[in-house]
Design a protein around this motif. Structure first.
Motif, PDB file in Angstrom:
ATOM      1  N   ARG A  22      10.547   2.549  41.298  1.00  0.00           N
ATOM      2  CA  ARG A  22      11.896   2.894  40.831  1.00  0.00           C
ATOM      3  C   ARG A  22      12.160   2.263  39.464  1.00  0.00           C
ATOM      4  NH1 ARG A  22      15.914   0.706  44.943  1.00  0.00           N
ATOM      5  NH2 ARG A  22      14.203  -0.631  45.662  1.00  0.00           N
ATOM      6  N   CYS A  23      12.923   2.942  38.627  1.00  0.00           N
ATOM      7  CA  CYS A  23      13.301   2.370  37.331  1.00  0.00           C
ATOM      8  C   CYS A  23      14.567   3.046  36.838  1.00  0.00           C
ATOM      9  CB  CYS A  23      12.190   2.530  36.303  1.00  0.00           C
ATOM     10  SG  CYS A  23      12.604   1.676  34.763  1.00  0.00           S
ATOM     11  N   SER A  24      15.465   2.231  36.259  1.00  0.00           N
ATOM     12  CA  SER A  24      16.719   2.754  35.723  1.00  0.00           C
ATOM     13  C   SER A  24      16.535   3.368  34.348  1.00  0.00           C
ATOM     14  CB  SER A  24      17.760   1.632  35.655  1.00  0.00           C
ATOM     15  OG  SER A  24      17.227   0.526  34.939  1.00  0.00           O
ATOM     16  N   SER A  25      15.353   3.194  33.786  1.00  0.00           N
ATOM     17  CA  SER A  25      15.072   3.768  32.469  1.00  0.00           C
ATOM     18  C   SER A  25      14.016   4.863  32.575  1.00  0.00           C
ATOM     19  CB  SER A  25      14.567   2.692  31.503  1.00  0.00           C
ATOM     20  OG  SER A  25      15.622   1.908  31.037  1.00  0.00           O
ATOM     21  N   SER A  26      13.869   5.551  31.476  1.00  0.00           N
ATOM     22  CA  SER A  26      12.807   6.545  31.363  1.00  0.00           C
ATOM     23  C   SER A  26      12.303   6.477  29.921  1.00  0.00           C
ATOM     24  CB  SER A  26      13.381   7.925  31.699  1.00  0.00           C
ATOM     25  OG  SER A  26      12.407   8.908  31.523  1.00  0.00           O
ATOM     26  N   CYS A  27      11.653   5.353  29.612  1.00  0.00           N
ATOM     27  CA  CYS A  27      11.291   5.054  28.224  1.00  0.00           C
ATOM     28  C   CYS A  27      10.332   6.101  27.652  1.00  0.00           C
ATOM     29  CB  CYS A  27      10.635   3.689  28.140  1.00  0.00           C
ATOM     30  SG  CYS A  27      11.682   2.341  28.726  1.00  0.00           S
ATOM     31  N   VAL A  28      10.548   6.417  26.385  1.00  0.00           N
ATOM     32  CA  VAL A  28       9.699   7.433  25.760  1.00  0.00           C
ATOM     33  C   VAL A  28       8.242   6.968  25.690  1.00  0.00           C
ATOM     34  CG1 VAL A  28      11.529   8.519  24.415  1.00  0.00           C
ATOM     35  CG2 VAL A  28      10.278   6.595  23.444  1.00  0.00           C
ATOM     36  N   PHE A  29       8.039   5.633  25.700  1.00  0.00           N
ATOM     37  CA  PHE A  29       6.680   5.104  25.563  1.00  0.00           C
ATOM     38  C   PHE A  29       6.069   4.705  26.904  1.00  0.00           C
ATOM     39  CE2 PHE A  29       9.760   1.658  24.982  1.00  0.00           C
ATOM     40  CZ  PHE A  29       9.365   0.806  26.002  1.00  0.00           C
ATOM     41  N   CYS A  30       6.766   4.967  28.010  1.00  0.00           N
ATOM     42  CA  CYS A  30       6.311   4.447  29.305  1.00  0.00           C
ATOM     43  C   CYS A  30       4.883   4.915  29.607  1.00  0.00           C
ATOM     44  CB  CYS A  30       7.241   4.879  30.423  1.00  0.00           C
ATOM     45  SG  CYS A  30       6.770   4.136  32.019  1.00  0.00           S
ATOM     46  N   LEU A  31       4.045   3.958  29.945  1.00  0.00           N
ATOM     47  CA  LEU A  31       2.633   4.261  30.226  1.00  0.00           C
ATOM     48  C   LEU A  31       2.466   5.181  31.422  1.00  0.00           C
ATOM     49  CD1 LEU A  31       1.089   0.685  29.753  1.00  0.00           C
ATOM     50  CD2 LEU A  31       0.979   2.611  28.163  1.00  0.00           C
ATOM     51  N   ARG A  32       3.491   5.234  32.277  1.00  0.00           N
ATOM     52  CA  ARG A  32       3.398   6.071  33.482  1.00  0.00           C
ATOM     53  C   ARG A  32       3.263   7.548  33.136  1.00  0.00           C
ATOM     54  NH1 ARG A  32       8.269   4.185  37.298  1.00  0.00           N
ATOM     55  NH2 ARG A  32       9.486   5.249  35.693  1.00  0.00           N
ATOM     56  N   GLN A  33       3.652   7.886  31.903  1.00  0.00           N
ATOM     57  CA  GLN A  33       3.593   9.300  31.500  1.00  0.00           C
ATOM     58  C   GLN A  33       2.168   9.756  31.206  1.00  0.00           C
ATOM     59  OE1 GLN A  33       7.694   9.930  29.085  1.00  0.00           O
ATOM     60  NE2 GLN A  33       6.347   8.382  28.277  1.00  0.00           N
ATOM     61  N   PHE A  75       4.384  -0.244  37.844  1.00  0.00           N
ATOM     62  CA  PHE A  75       4.879   1.082  37.477  1.00  0.00           C
ATOM     63  C   PHE A  75       6.315   1.258  37.954  1.00  0.00           C
ATOM     64  CE2 PHE A  75       1.290   4.296  36.457  1.00  0.00           C
ATOM     65  CZ  PHE A  75       0.932   3.515  35.380  1.00  0.00           C
ATOM     66  N   GLY A  76       7.189   0.360  37.500  1.00  0.00           N
ATOM     67  CA  GLY A  76       8.599   0.421  37.863  1.00  0.00           C
ATOM     68  C   GLY A  76       9.282  -0.857  37.413  1.00  0.00           C
ATOM     69  N   GLU A  77      10.586  -0.923  37.592  1.00  0.00           N
ATOM     70  CA  GLU A  77      11.365  -2.074  37.172  1.00  0.00           C
ATOM     71  C   GLU A  77      11.472  -3.063  38.351  1.00  0.00           C
ATOM     72  OE1 GLU A  77      12.703  -3.666  34.752  1.00  0.00           O
ATOM     73  OE2 GLU A  77      13.800  -4.953  36.119  1.00  0.00           O
ATOM     74  N   THR A 104      10.728  -7.171  32.438  1.00  0.00           N
ATOM     75  CA  THR A 104      11.877  -6.388  32.907  1.00  0.00           C
ATOM     76  C   THR A 104      12.520  -5.597  31.778  1.00  0.00           C
ATOM     77  OG1 THR A 104      14.100  -6.602  33.876  1.00  0.00           O
ATOM     78  CG2 THR A 104      13.303  -8.470  32.616  1.00  0.00           C
ATOM     79  N   ASN A 105      13.246  -4.546  32.162  1.00  0.00           N
ATOM     80  CA  ASN A 105      14.011  -3.809  31.143  1.00  0.00           C
ATOM     81  C   ASN A 105      15.363  -4.465  30.878  1.00  0.00           C
ATOM     82  OD1 ASN A 105      15.669  -3.028  33.290  1.00  0.00           O
ATOM     83  ND2 ASN A 105      14.895  -0.931  33.382  1.00  0.00           N
ATOM     84  N   GLY A 106      15.665  -5.549  31.573  1.00  0.00           N
ATOM     85  CA  GLY A 106      16.894  -6.301  31.313  1.00  0.00           C
ATOM     86  C   GLY A 106      18.140  -5.682  31.925  1.00  0.00           C
TER      87      GLY A 106
HETATM   88  S1  SF4 Z   1       8.745   1.213  33.953  1.00  0.00           S
HETATM   89 FE1  SF4 Z   1       9.209  -0.001  32.108  1.00  0.00          FE
HETATM   90  S2  SF4 Z   1       8.416   1.232  30.406  1.00  0.00           S
HETATM   91 FE2  SF4 Z   1       8.525   2.591  32.219  1.00  0.00          FE
HETATM   92  S3  SF4 Z   1      10.537   3.592  32.093  1.00  0.00           S
HETATM   93 FE3  SF4 Z   1      10.814   1.743  33.320  1.00  0.00          FE
HETATM   94  S4  SF4 Z   1      11.437   0.135  31.852  1.00  0.00           S
HETATM   95 FE4  SF4 Z   1      10.560   1.831  30.685  1.00  0.00          FE
END
Ligand code: SF4
Length: 204
Positions: A22-33, A75-77, A104-106
């Protein structure tokens, strides 16, 4: 996407703990992509979120002497699974007293609906947060948080509060992704917050 129960994995000289997808973000650079693992970790997409008992067993199966630091990062926050994180950190400190880090994404206070930073005391030694950009709007364009542009101030507040309870708080940006002027702005923000600013090397 292949799912496995990769709860712990080695990355360089550290042991990483993968608590949640789970993650509250969807970062453009996230390695999960672009990948499903780090080196030969096995897939970091989890079949289910591990319980404390499952994480404990995974930790008991490794030789902790081989690692310098235990890092909550996968692979998550990690603060999405904060209750388990606290139990695991307690277990690591009691059994091995290893240095611990939270990547963390803070946004943990927003995610949990309260100030969670006091709970880090005695459990986490270093908090590392991606600052990404000194401008709140540009930051949100990069991290695409479900909390919107307010996530920027919340992240800074999280960093400042965490500094009261953990030995080291690091806010980082990635080399070459912002201008030198923006890096100077980031440095000033960190000075005001009383935290460390770090420019990380760009990695593919
Ligand atoms: S796992 Fe990390 S890098 Fe990926 S979307 Fe969440 S905060 Fe961003």
């Amino acid at each position: 996407m292949k799912k496995e129960m990769t709860i712990v994995y080695r990355y360089n000289t550290n042991l990483y703990i993968n608590l949640t997808n789970r993650c509250s973000s969807s970062c453009v650079f996230c390695l999960r992509q672009t990948r499903d693992r780090m080196d030969d970790s096995g897939s970091l997409w989890l079949e289910h979120e591990p319980t404390f008992e499952e994480v404990k067993q995974a930790l008991l199966n490794v030789n902790m002497d081989e690692y310098d630091e235990v890092v909550f990062c996968g692979f998550g926050e990690p603060t999405e699974a904060f209750d388990v994180l606290l139990q695991v950190a307690d277990f690591i400190k009691e059994k091995w007293n290893k240095p611990t880090r939270l990547n963390t994404n803070g946004q943990g206070n927003l995610i949990n609906g309260r100030d969670i930073t006091p709970d880090l005391k005695g459990r986490i030694d270093t908090v590392s947060i991606s600052l990404n950009n000194p401008d709140p709007v540009k930051y949100q364009e990069i991290v695409r948080s479900i909390y919107g542009v307010e996530s920027f101030d919340a992240m800074l507040q999280f960093a400042k509060s965490a500094g009261k309870y953990v030995g080291k708080v690091i806010l980082s940006t990635v080399d070459t992704t912002i201008s030198h002027e923006e890096e100077e702005e980031c440095r000033k923000i960190c000075e005001e917050l009383g935290v460390t600013y770090r420019i990380r090397a760009y990695e593919e």
